[in-house]
Write an enzyme that holds these catalytic residues in place. Structure first.
Site, PDB file in Angstrom:
ATOM      1  N   HIS A 265       2.239  -2.420  11.807  1.00  9.41           N
ATOM      2  CA  HIS A 265       3.219  -1.632  11.916  1.00  9.41           C
ATOM      3  C   HIS A 265       2.611  -0.406  12.345  1.00  9.41           C
ATOM      4  CE1 HIS A 265       6.991   0.408  10.345  1.00  9.41           C
ATOM      5  NE2 HIS A 265       6.222   1.268  10.125  1.00  9.41           N
ATOM      6  N   GLU A 266       1.668  -0.165  11.603  1.00 13.21           N
ATOM      7  CA  GLU A 266       0.839   1.385  11.724  1.00 13.21           C
ATOM      8  C   GLU A 266       0.299   1.235  13.230  1.00 13.21           C
ATOM      9  OE1 GLU A 266       1.737   3.675   9.753  1.00 13.21           O
ATOM     10  OE2 GLU A 266       2.590   2.323   8.220  1.00 13.21           O
ATOM     11  N   HIS A 269       2.792   2.568  15.590  1.00 13.84           N
ATOM     12  CA  HIS A 269       2.887   4.171  15.603  1.00 13.84           C
ATOM     13  C   HIS A 269       1.665   4.707  16.414  1.00 13.84           C
ATOM     14  CE1 HIS A 269       6.134   4.659  12.598  1.00 13.84           C
ATOM     15  NE2 HIS A 269       5.533   3.977  11.914  1.00 13.84           N
ATOM     16  N   GLU A 295       9.652   5.097  14.568  1.00 12.50           N
ATOM     17  CA  GLU A 295       9.849   4.071  13.837  1.00 12.50           C
ATOM     18  C   GLU A 295      10.185   2.828  14.507  1.00 12.50           C
ATOM     19  OE1 GLU A 295       8.783   4.464  10.747  1.00 12.50           O
ATOM     20  OE2 GLU A 295       9.099   2.501  10.127  1.00 12.50           O
TER      21      GLU A 295
HETATM   22 ZN   LIG Z   1       6.550   3.316   9.871  1.00 10.37          ZN
END
Ligand SMILES: [Zn+2]
Length: 502
Positions: A265-266, A269, A295
């Site tokens: 997830h990170e 980003h 997101e």
């Molecule tokens: Zn996030």
């Protein structure tokens, strides 16, 4: 550069950037390895850097440059137009509200976060209620200074986190989601074939998880020569610019998927930040454009890619080399099903891909009522529990696992939650566009993640904050946010995982 004012404006942006970079590094340090004994002076230092940035962003120098440049904006390159647009927005926002209200808000926010933590630990909403009332009242007072034609107070807040999103737009979006997700959750709950997931919870040493996380982050496109993976209780991504973008995760020995998906997830980003065009470096548009688009990138990598069958078909053997022998008899299908189990649950951050948006809808509806004066703070626990019963069919046994679970309201972040749902929906929308250009599943199955990163960079990442979010999306395929891509994606995926017939 011919225009002296433009050069001066860029120099001013660069000075702000240097302060911002320093503040970012210090904040990352404070959340990871800084000694506890230094917290008091760190607070003072952070406040100093914050004030210096505030002074530059609201300075006469800034005002004069904006006055000189805004009238000739349209003659400038698109990236300069965007920088001026963003600088003006920031200038207006910071100068409209009286300084003493801003200072009071900062103080109240700090206090509220401490009190919220205590209230959650003690499961006592009445501890938190008084300061929450104050914080909401102050937020409303500050919004009086930021009134915008045709916008309600809550809409101004929504716009702070995702420019261009209004209450009618969110209402329509969430209605579209509810219509599909609520019955789908019910179908999944009653499905005859329930996937087995217990095998996932076996001991995986932290050292193995670290190595696994690093492998997967690099595999999907995180450039660790410009990155770093740290450790915190709540994972996040933070960076000064594309040359230094860091992420964190947390490790649970009995649940390797927490660190695994936390890192993916990170990394989503981080890839966004690392892929912004060089020409935007050191300006006010050199990072992701909005919470919703950011997101969408993290959720794209975590869910759309990381929880796909193709991903497990490709990665299973490699992942298993980091796991104990006990996983040896599990195949790609086992992992795919176990990691996509959908079940109504109480805690948003632990929710699965299917039920996640229902948690967001609940928060959005409650915030909207709060800011339209339809409910009082004291009613929050009851309203919260009723909504959980309505949408998820479960009632929190206490407020710690209910209305007190999220940090956002104690931080004064009202209007933030909906961007999480936007992110999920945009991720599915981007997948659909990507599929028109190449076979995404085949790429993933072949372990070729470069094609995906290339598409995202070309259509989204390189621009940083050049285009406002809705315009950015529209530029890709001529279409704005469309929930149907997301609901179709969920329908197809969960019919597959749960072997549901039409
Ligand atoms: Zn996030």
């Amino acid at each position: 550069m011919e225009n002296q004012n433009l050069q001066a404006f860029l120099d001013l942006q660069k000075r702000i950037y240097h302060y911002k970079s320093a503040a970012t590094i210090m904040s990352f340090d404070a959340s990871t390895i800084a000694p506890i004994g230094g917290s008091a002076v760190r607070g003072e230092r952070a406040a100093f850097f914050g004030l210096e940035m505030y002074k530059l962003r609201t300075s006469d120098e800034m005002k004069n440059l904006l006055d000189a440049l805004l009238p000739i904006k349209d003659t400038l390159e698109i990236k300069y137009q965007a920088m001026l647009r963003e600088a003006k927005k920031t200038y207006d926002k910071l100068t409209k509200i009286p300084g003493e209200l801003v200072a009071k808000h900062e103080q109240l926010q700090n206090d509220a976060m401490d009190i919220w933590q205590e209230a959650r630990a003690k499961d006592d909403f009445s501890l938190f209620a008084p300061i929450l009332k104050e914080l909401i009242a102050l937020t409303k007072e500050m919004l009086e200074y930021r009134k915008e034609e045709g916008k309600t107070a809550y809409e101004v807040l929504l716009g702070d986190f995702e420019e261009g999103m209004s209450i009618p737009a969110y209402d329509a979006f969430f209605e579209d989601l509810k219509k599909v997700i609520v019955p789908l959750v019910k179908k999944v709950k009653e499905a005859h074939d329930q996937p087995v997931g217990d095998f996932i919870f076996q001991t995986v040493p932290v050292e193995s998880q670290r190595a696994l996380g690093k492998m997967i982050a690099e595999k999907i496109g995180y450039d660790l020569s410009r990155g770093y993976i740290g450790e915190t209780a709540h994972p996040f991504c933070s960076g000064t610019d594309k040359y230094d973008t860091r992420i964190t995760t947390r490790y649970y020995e009995e649940d390797f998927k927490a660190s695994f998906y936390g890192i993916i997830h990170e990394t989503g980003h981080a890839i966004y930040e690392q892929s912004v065009a060089d020409g935007l470096f050191g300006t006010n548009i050199d990072g992701g454009v909005s919470m919703g688009i950011h997101e969408s990138q993290s959720r794209f990598y975590e869910n759309v890619i990381g929880r796909s069958k193709a991903f497990w078909e490709c990665m299973i053997e490699e992942v298993k080399t980091f796991l104990p022998e006990t996983f040896a008899d599990k195949n790609a299908q086992d992992f795919y099903e176990a990691l996509n189990i959908a079940k109504p649950s109480l805690i948003r951050v632990e929710a699965d891909e299917l039920t996640y948006c229902l948690h967001i809808i609940i928060r959005y509806e409650i915030e909207r009522m709060l800011f339209q004066d339809e409910i009082e703070v004291d009613q929050l626990p009851a309203v919260w529990n009723a909504k959980y019963e309505e949408y998820l069919g479960i009632t929190p046994p206490n407020n710690a696992e209910g209305v007190l679970q999220d940090i956002h309201w104690s931080m004064g972040a009202y209007g933030y939650f909906p961007t999480y749902a936007l992110g999920s929906a945009y991720a599915a929308q981007f997948l659909a566009y990507m599929k028109k250009e190449f076979d995404v599943d085949a790429s993933v199955r072949a372990g070729d993640f470069a094609a995906i990163k290339k598409w995202l960079t070309e259509h989204i990442h390189q621009y940083g904050a050049t285009y406002p979010p809705r315009e950015l999306v529209k530029r890709i395929a001529g279409e704005e946010l469309n929930a149907k891509y997301y609901t179709d994606y969920l329908t197809e995926k969960f019919h597959e995982v749960y072997h549901l017939g039409e």
